[in-house]
Motif scaffolding. Sequence first.
Motif, short mmCIF file in Angstrom:
data_model
loop_
_atom_site.label_atom_id
_atom_site.label_comp_id
_atom_site.label_asym_id
_atom_site.label_seq_id
_atom_site.Cartn_x
_atom_site.Cartn_y
_atom_site.Cartn_z
N ARG A 509 0.85 -1.18 0.00
CA ARG A 509 0.00 0.00 0.00
C ARG A 509 0.89 1.23 0.00
O ARG A 509 1.83 1.32 0.79
CB ARG A 509 -0.89 0.02 1.24
CG ARG A 509 -1.77 1.27 1.26
CD ARG A 509 -2.77 1.25 2.36
NE ARG A 509 -2.15 1.47 3.66
CZ ARG A 509 -2.83 1.48 4.79
NH1 ARG A 509 -4.13 1.22 4.77
NH2 ARG A 509 -2.23 1.71 5.93
N ASP A 512 0.36 5.89 3.58
CA ASP A 512 -0.89 6.41 4.14
C ASP A 512 -0.52 7.23 5.37
O ASP A 512 -0.60 6.79 6.50
CB ASP A 512 -1.80 5.24 4.54
CG ASP A 512 -3.17 5.71 5.01
OD1 ASP A 512 -3.40 6.93 5.01
OD2 ASP A 512 -4.00 4.87 5.38
N ARG A 535 -4.32 13.62 3.68
CA ARG A 535 -3.61 12.37 3.96
C ARG A 535 -3.62 11.46 2.72
O ARG A 535 -4.38 11.70 1.79
CB ARG A 535 -4.22 11.64 5.17
CG ARG A 535 -5.66 11.23 5.02
CD ARG A 535 -6.17 10.45 6.23
NE ARG A 535 -5.79 9.03 6.17
CZ ARG A 535 -6.45 8.06 6.79
NH1 ARG A 535 -7.50 8.35 7.55
NH2 ARG A 535 -6.09 6.81 6.68
N GLU A 608 -12.40 2.61 1.28
CA GLU A 608 -12.53 3.02 2.68
C GLU A 608 -13.18 4.39 2.84
O GLU A 608 -13.43 4.83 3.95
CB GLU A 608 -11.17 2.96 3.41
CG GLU A 608 -10.03 3.62 2.70
CD GLU A 608 -8.68 3.39 3.41
OE1 GLU A 608 -8.65 2.84 4.51
OE2 GLU A 608 -7.66 3.79 2.83
N ASP A 632 -11.45 2.22 8.32
CA ASP A 632 -11.83 3.57 7.90
C ASP A 632 -13.23 3.60 7.32
O ASP A 632 -13.98 4.54 7.56
CB ASP A 632 -10.82 4.11 6.88
CG ASP A 632 -9.59 4.70 7.57
OD1 ASP A 632 -9.78 5.36 8.61
OD2 ASP A 632 -8.46 4.48 7.09
N ARG A 642 -12.56 6.41 14.67
CA ARG A 642 -12.09 5.07 15.04
C ARG A 642 -11.17 5.09 16.25
O ARG A 642 -11.01 4.08 16.93
CB ARG A 642 -11.39 4.40 13.85
CG ARG A 642 -10.16 5.12 13.40
CD ARG A 642 -9.65 4.64 12.07
NE ARG A 642 -8.58 3.65 12.18
CZ ARG A 642 -7.92 3.15 11.15
NH1 ARG A 642 -8.24 3.52 9.92
NH2 ARG A 642 -6.97 2.29 11.33
MG MG Z 1 -7.41 2.91 6.29
#
Ligand code: MG
Length: 753
Positions: A509, A512, A535, A608, A632, A642
């Motif tokens: 990924r 992030d 982000r 997400e 998310d 969260r």
């Molecule tokens: Mg996430």
Amino acid sequence: MPTEPALRVIMRRLRDIMAEPADGQERLDKIVRQIAGVMVADVCSIYLRRQDGSLELFASEGLNATAVHNTMLKRGEGLVGRCAEIGVPINEPDASKHPAFSYRPETGEEIYHSLLAVPIQRSGQVLGVLVVQNRTVKEYSDEDVEVMQATAMVVAEHLVSGAVSGVGSAIELSRALSRVITGEPISDGIALGHVMLHEPRIVVTKLMADDPAAEMRRLEDALLELKTSLDDMLSHELLSGAGDHRDVLEAYRMFAHDRGWERRLREAVQSGLTAGAAVERVKNGTRARMLKTPDPFWRERQRDLDDLSDRLLRILAGVATGLLNPPEMPTDTILVARNMGPAELIDYDRTRLRGLVIEDGSGQSHVAIVAKALGIPAVGQAEGIVERVTAGDAIIVDGVIGEVHVRPSTEVVSAYTDKVRFRARRQKQYEALRDLPAVTKDGERIALQINAGLLADMPHVKESGSDGIGLFRTELMFMLSHSLPRVDRQTQAYEAVLNEADGRPVVFRSLDIGGDKVLPYLPHVPEENPAIGWRAIRMSLDRPALFRMQVRALLRAGAGRELRIMIPMVSVAAEMDEIRELIEKERQLGLKRGAKPASKLLIGAMIEVPSVLFELDELLQRVDFVSVGSNDLTQFLFAADRSNSRVANRFDSLSVASLRALKQLAKACRRHKVPLTLCGEMAGRPIEAMCLIGLGFRTLSMAPASIGPVKSMIRSLDAAAITRLLDELLVGGRSGSVRRELEEFATGQEVET
Ligand code: MG
Ligand code: PEP
């Protein structure tokens, strides 16, 4: 009415009592006599706590002598019992009229009306209660309360130091008072070990000053240093912008410059306390007042003040802040923290870290995810834990049910040792499943992959018998580094990951960053709402240099092999066009330079952000695969932070709304023939994983420790039956969670969950 000198008088007399030869009981008797005299009270009594939580009257001036050692109060009984339970003073002008008053004829206390009870505590443990009573109906003044609290602090110190030992077993027992704190399980597993405080709280051992003038100088110097350090912090370039952190720091500074606070500190030193003891005493006094109000604003201010006091204590003790790997870290460390970011946890020596307890923090917070990835059992929302433990205390973290046992009794330790053995046996059974396929009873093959983020996670790929890595969180590596990892270093790391995966698929990924994931070496722009701020992909598209550097490294590492890159936080399908363009540019550049291309390049998106659920056809035409980030997605679907423990568990991911969204997604992916995975925490919980299979998911990615339990569930599941149940449940009419129905199904069908 006792004034500040009253405290000084009490302190001097207590010191004299301790200097005279006497046994524990005699000393306690003298203590209550002296306090009654100075406080002009008709009664002064000391109750001490027994192991079962009850209180025993240990000494009294004024109550019938025969009641001493005969009057017992059950846990929480009467005003004195309440004081011990809640740990704050009780000031009642007419105690006998209070509904909680518990009348004890043997004491002869019916003639006394006003009552002031303060807890005798040490390191957050209530050891007993110090009480004064008067015949008149009156409310004791704030000064009275403060004098009593300071006195109780000294009494606690003497109790613990053994200066009044021999007064019975209760004191020894209360020193080792065990406690169970119920929180929320945030990382599975059980750990036994010893406490290390994340920000070590200084325990003040010396209470009375030998040289009051020198103590005053120490206090003034420390206050100055505290203020300067806060001013420096506020003027720091990275913190000077607006945002929540600014309010917090301003509040700190406000307190640090508060005249009333400084005055109380100086007065406490003038009364004969050391600077450290003065800080503790004023902290406890303010806390008692602030905790009376249910207003969350004041409770939050209380936390500020606690932190500020701790900071001042550290300055006084000459301890540097931010020490993460002190040499005294026990080999079986259970870290206890008020709150913690993911990077801070990573900074600790993992070989010595057994467990984690956090006062705040929910299961979806990033520190919980890192704890899970590291296989560290953890409990969150453990209210009051920091106040209740001392470094070195024995502690058990039960990350299965969310309990923390502080200073456990030997029976509890042996029960848990059994539990750990049992779990190890079960783990062995899971290991036996390792080479068996994850196939349902009716023949559906489910691919199980692991989530990873560090090279240290790589052995888990094979050990767990997984089908590859469904989510490699590359940002963890960046967070560990003290400077931006250059292309070469990144390439090496990604190559190592692919080598270790040994031909199994790995989904990298892209970075992030944002939310609670901050890179210390990059300028951090403070935001009001970082989770929905600048982000992940948003950063990559606005400032592509970092993203392109990462893609370059990934392409180099993936030369001649299959390479999968996944983009987090995609909100609209068109963003994938821009991303593809950036990746293509890097690919072309590499080709031009003669680099060997990847044998296959697959580009995917995370699902997400809820908006993409309404652009599925458009998105699925632009990607080679998708993976649901349920952490998310749930947060944004329900608008529930969260990492905020107050709301994180309010909405169940097994709710009709989220399940319908996932079902619709699974259908669209089948239509577009786009592979679908789920890599949020949901995938690792057997009931949730069962439900996902019912919704049509055939690939799940989870923490390595979840593979065994989920595989065991799969092998006992009838996929067609769970699909039918979900079809029925999602037809209409129901609202909210369907967890109970799913659990009943699992029990009825003997699915191992
Ligand atoms: Mg996430
Ligand atoms: C998610 O959001 O579910 C996810 C897997 O990503 P992260 O937890 O890293 O945000």
